[in-house]
Scaffold this motif. Structure first.
Motif, PDB file in Angstrom:
ATOM      1  N   LYS A  91      -6.077   6.244  26.251  1.00 51.40           N
ATOM      2  CA  LYS A  91      -6.383   6.850  24.959  1.00 51.40           C
ATOM      3  C   LYS A  91      -6.395   5.837  23.819  1.00 51.40           C
ATOM      4  O   LYS A  91      -7.154   5.990  22.861  1.00 51.40           O
ATOM      5  CB  LYS A  91      -5.367   7.954  24.624  1.00 51.40           C
ATOM      6  N   GLN A  92      -5.546   4.819  23.914  1.00 47.06           N
ATOM      7  CA  GLN A  92      -5.416   3.879  22.816  1.00 47.06           C
ATOM      8  C   GLN A  92      -6.276   2.615  22.969  1.00 47.06           C
ATOM      9  O   GLN A  92      -6.444   1.864  22.015  1.00 47.06           O
ATOM     10  CB  GLN A  92      -3.955   3.436  22.643  1.00 47.06           C
ATOM     11  N   ALA A 155      -7.329   2.801  19.298  1.00 44.42           N
ATOM     12  CA  ALA A 155      -7.044   4.057  18.611  1.00 44.42           C
ATOM     13  C   ALA A 155      -5.542   4.154  18.404  1.00 44.42           C
ATOM     14  O   ALA A 155      -4.753   3.396  18.988  1.00 44.42           O
ATOM     15  CB  ALA A 155      -7.557   5.255  19.405  1.00 44.42           C
ATOM     16  N   ASP A 156      -5.128   5.113  17.559  1.00 42.08           N
ATOM     17  CA  ASP A 156      -3.700   5.313  17.326  1.00 42.08           C
ATOM     18  C   ASP A 156      -3.105   6.156  18.448  1.00 42.08           C
ATOM     19  O   ASP A 156      -3.751   6.425  19.471  1.00 42.08           O
ATOM     20  CB  ASP A 156      -3.481   5.974  15.958  1.00 42.08           C
ATOM     21  N   SER A 158      -2.621   9.217  18.723  1.00 41.21           N
ATOM     22  CA  SER A 158      -3.334  10.464  19.000  1.00 41.21           C
ATOM     23  C   SER A 158      -4.637  10.230  19.759  1.00 41.21           C
ATOM     24  O   SER A 158      -5.264  11.190  20.223  1.00 41.21           O
ATOM     25  CB  SER A 158      -3.635  11.190  17.686  1.00 41.21           C
ATOM     26  N   GLY A 159      -5.044   8.976  19.880  1.00 44.28           N
ATOM     27  CA  GLY A 159      -6.289   8.678  20.571  1.00 44.28           C
ATOM     28  C   GLY A 159      -7.520   8.844  19.716  1.00 44.28           C
ATOM     29  O   GLY A 159      -8.640   8.802  20.230  1.00 44.28           O
ATOM     30  N   GLN A 160      -7.340   9.015  18.394  1.00 43.37           N
ATOM     31  CA  GLN A 160      -8.466   9.246  17.504  1.00 43.37           C
ATOM     32  C   GLN A 160      -8.753   8.002  16.672  1.00 43.37           C
ATOM     33  O   GLN A 160      -7.854   7.425  16.077  1.00 43.37           O
ATOM     34  CB  GLN A 160      -8.175  10.428  16.561  1.00 43.37           C
ATOM     35  N   SER A 161     -10.023   7.600  16.660  1.00 46.68           N
ATOM     36  CA  SER A 161     -10.477   6.511  15.801  1.00 46.68           C
ATOM     37  C   SER A 161     -11.997   6.531  15.800  1.00 46.68           C
ATOM     38  O   SER A 161     -12.628   7.140  16.671  1.00 46.68           O
ATOM     39  CB  SER A 161      -9.964   5.150  16.286  1.00 46.68           C
ATOM     40  N   ARG A 162     -12.580   5.886  14.813  1.00 47.17           N
ATOM     41  CA  ARG A 162     -14.045   5.831  14.760  1.00 47.17           C
ATOM     42  C   ARG A 162     -14.609   5.092  15.960  1.00 47.17           C
ATOM     43  O   ARG A 162     -15.674   5.444  16.482  1.00 47.17           O
ATOM     44  CB  ARG A 162     -14.490   5.154  13.465  1.00 47.17           C
ATOM     45  N   MET A 164     -13.328   4.961  19.010  1.00 41.63           N
ATOM     46  CA  MET A 164     -13.290   5.828  20.174  1.00 41.63           C
ATOM     47  C   MET A 164     -14.364   6.915  20.095  1.00 41.63           C
ATOM     48  O   MET A 164     -14.937   7.328  21.111  1.00 41.63           O
ATOM     49  CB  MET A 164     -11.897   6.464  20.302  1.00 41.63           C
ATOM     50  N   THR A 165     -14.657   7.392  18.897  1.00 42.27           N
ATOM     51  CA  THR A 165     -15.751   8.355  18.734  1.00 42.27           C
ATOM     52  C   THR A 165     -17.082   7.720  19.105  1.00 42.27           C
ATOM     53  O   THR A 165     -17.934   8.348  19.753  1.00 42.27           O
ATOM     54  CB  THR A 165     -15.792   8.861  17.284  1.00 42.27           C
ATOM     55  N   ALA A 168     -17.259   7.516  22.862  1.00 43.40           N
ATOM     56  CA  ALA A 168     -17.608   8.819  23.451  1.00 43.40           C
ATOM     57  C   ALA A 168     -19.104   9.098  23.302  1.00 43.40           C
ATOM     58  O   ALA A 168     -19.746   9.618  24.223  1.00 43.40           O
ATOM     59  CB  ALA A 168     -16.787   9.921  22.787  1.00 43.40           C
TER      60      ALA A 168
END
Length: 484
Positions: A91-92, A155-156, A158-162, A164-165, A168
């Motif tokens: 995730k990170q 990513a942080d 939470s697995g969210q970052s630009r 990572m987007t 995807a």
């Protein structure tokens, strides 16, 4: 000339002459130990989460606290070679892009056994220099997995970052075009490091060592498949003064249209129109000079009048009704005051924007000034630059940085430090890749490659190659090579 498969027997072994049509442009040479070492170096991981079979529950162990933890394997251990499945990303962090292609082919485990549709698309990717770095093929049913090497993304918790987007999006576009398995979780995938004797284990073929920048890979795939690609708005003004002048011009135009709106509101539109001898087909034409009509102002004014009438009648102010009024008034003004000009009716997108602005003004008397739909709207970055150039914006920025120990300054310094650390790690990973490329070439050929060859293979600059060689202690032979 038609291409065909040529079989030749040498020393009791059968060799296949590869062709682009039959193999989809893929190399049919099995991956070597050096290839796997290079992939591990790119991953930049000391341990990997692996699973020996499809029973992924056994890939986790229970800790003393009763929680579940992943079963990790050192990348230099023989135990990793017994894992048929592995998690190449988490995730990170991700330094590869994996696509699971679910279209069945023939048994055999070679590129020639892939389905024709997949081979054709691999061939197109390779022709555009977008081909995968690794391809693994199921020897039973001809399905496959493809791996692209990318610049690491983070990513942080939470697995969210630009980034990572973006990963995807690239994975989705590539997978959808290649016919991916939509239920593939992108966690456990077939392991290119498996050394066991399972008859269903994927056969892996290394194609190249190129590392892609994720944004460039996505843009290339979308351009090849004919999809629209997002393009960051570019600065339209050469200087801050030009930007300020453009904003002032738009503001003056907006004020002019606001004055027209107030005149329309004061007219009590519906009651006096029937007695006005200056109306032409129900439209009051505004004039720049005798014989030359102000077409845009006339059309905008008539659209506003129509909006007021609809509101007074309790009817909906639809886009169609307002745009029809605008077009009608523009046509009337063109007929009576063209003065040699050709019609220049704005495009439909701008007319829809105009209709929304008319509705906004009619529904609220205290709304903002609604200007024309002129082209050249300032971007978000330009508006921020304009605000910073202003006296109030400059004071606010100086106030924020006045206390170096404030939460604002501390937070920005923390973000900068994190970004610098990630850049440093990326630099070390690139340096290892360059050193591995030189050592790998020396082992296979007995000679080091040239710096331009490394630059072309890895997509890096000459100073980057020189620094990596100096750090690794690799000394290239001096002087020109002797001609054979």
């Amino acid at each position: 000339m038609a291409m065909s498969l040529v079989n030749s027997t040498t020393s009791g072994t059968t060799r296949h002459t590869q062709t682009t049509d039959l193999y989809g442009g893929l190399d049919d040479t099995p991956a070597s130990g050096l290839d796997r070492e290079a992939l591990l170096a790119h991953l930049g991981r000391k341990v990997l989460h692996g699973s020996r079979g499809r029973d992924f529950a056994s890939a986790y162990l229970t800790t003393k606290n009763g929680t579940r933890a992943p079963r990790m394997y050192r990348v230099d251990s023989k135990a990793l070679g017994k894992c048929e499945y592995v998690q190449l990303t988490n995730k990170q962090y991700a330094s590869v892009l994996v696509v699971d292609i679910d279209l069945p082919g023939d048994a055999g485990g070679h590129p020639i056994n892939l389905p024709e549709q997949v081979k054709q698309k691999f061939s197109q990717l390779i022709a555009h220099y977008l081909g995968p770095a690794w391809v693994g093929i199921n020897p039973v049913n001809g399905k496959c997995q493809a791996i692209w090497l990318i610049d690491p993304v983070y990513a942080d918790a939470s697995g969210q970052s630009r980034a990572m987007t973006l990963l995807a999006a690239a994975t989705h576009d590539l997978g959808q075009w290649l016919g991916h398995d939509s239920h593939f979780s992108h966690r456990f995938s077939r392991s290119p490091f498996y050394t066991g004797d399972s008859p269903t284990a994927y056969r892996w073929y290394r194609q190249h060592h190129r590392v892609y920048r994720l944004g460039d890979l996505l843009a290339g795939v979308r351009a090849m498949t004919g999809q629209e690609s997002y393009a960051k708005p570019r600065q339209q003004f050469s200087s801050g003064r030009e930007l300020i002048n453009a904003v002032k011009a738009r503001r003056e135009e907006a004020e002019r249209f606001k004055a027209l709106s107030k005149d329309v509101e004061a007219e009590l539109a519906g009651q006096l129109d029937q007695y006005d001898p200056e109306l032409i087909q129900g439209v009051r034409v505004l004039w720049i000079r005798e014989g030359r009509a102000a077409r845009d102002e006339t059309a905008f004014r008539h659209a506003l009048k129509t909006g007021h009438r609809l509101r007074q009648a309790g009817q909906r102010m639809t886009d169609a009704a307002i745009i029809d009024a605008y077009e009608h008034a523009y046509t009337v003004a063109q007929e009576v005051g063209a003065d040699g000009r050709t019609p220049e009716l704005p495009p439909m997108k701008d007319r829809q924007t105009m209709a929304r602005r008319v509705r906004g003004y009619v529904t609220t008397s205290k709304g903002e000034a609604y200007g024309s739909s002129a082209t050249g709207r300032a971007t978000s970055a330009e508006r921020k630059a304009l605000a910073t150039m202003g006296r109030r914006g400059g004071k606010k920025a100086a106030e924020r940085w006045k206390d170096p120990n404030s939460d604002y300054a501390t937070d920005l310094r923390t973000k900068l430090q994190g970004a610098n650390e990630r850049r440093a790690v990326t630099g070390r990973v690139t340096a290892r890749q360059i050193a591995n490329f030189f050592d790998d070439t020396f082992i296979q050929t007995g000679e080091y490659p040239s710096i331009p060859q490394a630059m072309n293979e890895l997509g890096v600059s000459r100073p980057t190659v020189s620094r990596a060689l100096k750090t690794a202690g690799i000394q290239l032979p001096r002087g020109r090579k002797k001609k054979q």
